[in-house]
Scaffold this active site. Structure first.
Site, mmCIF file in Angstrom:
data_model
loop_
_atom_site.group_PDB
_atom_site.id
_atom_site.type_symbol
_atom_site.label_atom_id
_atom_site.label_comp_id
_atom_site.label_asym_id
_atom_site.label_seq_id
_atom_site.Cartn_x
_atom_site.Cartn_y
_atom_site.Cartn_z
ATOM 1 C CG ASP A 115 -1.933 -1.154 1.206
ATOM 2 O OD1 ASP A 115 -1.897 -1.961 0.258
ATOM 3 O OD2 ASP A 115 -2.726 -1.270 2.160
ATOM 4 C CE LYS A 139 -3.501 -4.327 1.368
ATOM 5 N NZ LYS A 139 -4.228 -3.537 2.305
ATOM 6 C CB CYS A 168 -2.106 -2.613 5.443
ATOM 7 S SG CYS A 168 -3.748 -1.881 5.312
HETATM 8 N N1 TIU Z 1 -2.703 0.341 4.384
HETATM 9 C C1 TIU Z 1 -3.121 0.587 5.618
HETATM 10 O O1 TIU Z 1 -2.382 0.431 6.589
HETATM 11 N N2 TIU Z 1 -4.403 1.095 5.769
HETATM 12 C C2 TIU Z 1 -4.807 1.908 6.797
HETATM 13 O O2 TIU Z 1 -5.970 2.288 6.866
HETATM 14 N N3 TIU Z 1 -3.859 2.296 7.682
HETATM 15 C C3 TIU Z 1 -4.009 3.198 8.716
HETATM 16 O O3 TIU Z 1 -3.079 3.281 9.525
HETATM 17 N N4 TIU Z 1 -5.094 3.938 8.792
#
Ligand code: TIU
Length: 222
Positions: A26, A130, A163
């Site tokens: 991500d 995802k 994530c």
């Molecule tokens: N990719 C991921 O970690 N999504 C989140 O929403 N992370 C947060 O820390 N908000």
């Protein structure tokens, strides 16, 4: 089988480059640039941007060593049909799907949803879209890794305690050995960064190993 080793905690991790993949979680504008989902949630994105340079080094070393490289993106369909209400709205506030400076937040195809230019995939590197926090949930990641005979995952990206660790836990339960370079993962909360990494390697590597970008680069070169 080529036997190599990464320096890591709680102990070194043996690996074979032929069965090792880099999974970049991500590294999207929505999490690491101003105006995206991370900032909408009230976070300071400069805290996670520290991971970009170390990720660049690991990505370059992985490509040079011929590793399978897979990128993931968290996000949803434009109609949000794959975004459960429990994720969509929190405390009366809705961020996902709303308009922001980089387009609709966390929606596929929008500028904010895209991977950052510093770590952009090259031809042949799969990108996994995802809908959840874990990269295995409702995706074909396991199928791709299994088909390629992968046993070891180097997991980088953001955010460490959301994530990244969700994915590491999912991977560990599916039989993969995961190594997380600490400087290649980022959190908006320094204390969560510390404890998330502690949890991975506690109890004799209960979910995986923790290392750093220099150890990954050295291990791949050795
Ligand atoms: N990719 C991921 O970690 N999504 C989140 O929403 N992370 C947060 O820390 N908000």
């Amino acid at each position: 089988m080529v036997k190599k080793e990464f320096r890591a905690e709680p102990f070194s991790l043996a690996f074979d480059p032929a069965t090792t993949a880099l999974v970049m979680i991500d590294m999207q504008r929505d999490f690491v640039e101003p105006g995206g989902f991370g900032e909408a949630l009230g976070n300071d994105v400069s805290l996670v941007r520290t991971a970009i340079e170390p990720c660049k080094k690991v990505l370059a070393a992985a490509r040079k060593a011929g590793l399978l490289v897979i990128h993931t993106r968290e996000g949803h369909r434009a109609d949000l049909a794959d975004c459960p209400p429990a994720k969509l709205t929190r405390g009366g506030k809705t961020f996902i799907g709303s308009d922001g400076p980089m387009g609709r937040i966390l929606v596929r195809g929008e500028k904010g949803h895209d991977l950052i230019p510093e770590l952009y995939p090259v031809a042949g590197e799969p990108v996994v879209d995802k809908p959840g926090k874990g990269a295995f949930y409702q995706t074909d990641l396991h199928l791709m890794l299994h088909t390629a005979g992968i046993k070891t995952l180097i997991v980088c990206g953001v955010t460490t305690e959301v994530c990244v660790t969700t994915t590491v836990r999912e991977a560990n339960d599916r039989g993969y050995e995961c190594i997380v370079p600490a400087d290649c993962v980022g959190s908006y909360f320094p204390e969560f960064q510390r404890f998330a990494l502690e949890m991975i390697k506690a109890q004799g590597a209960i979910f995986g190993w923790v290392s750093d970008s220099a150890a990954i680069v050295d291990g791949l070169k050795s």
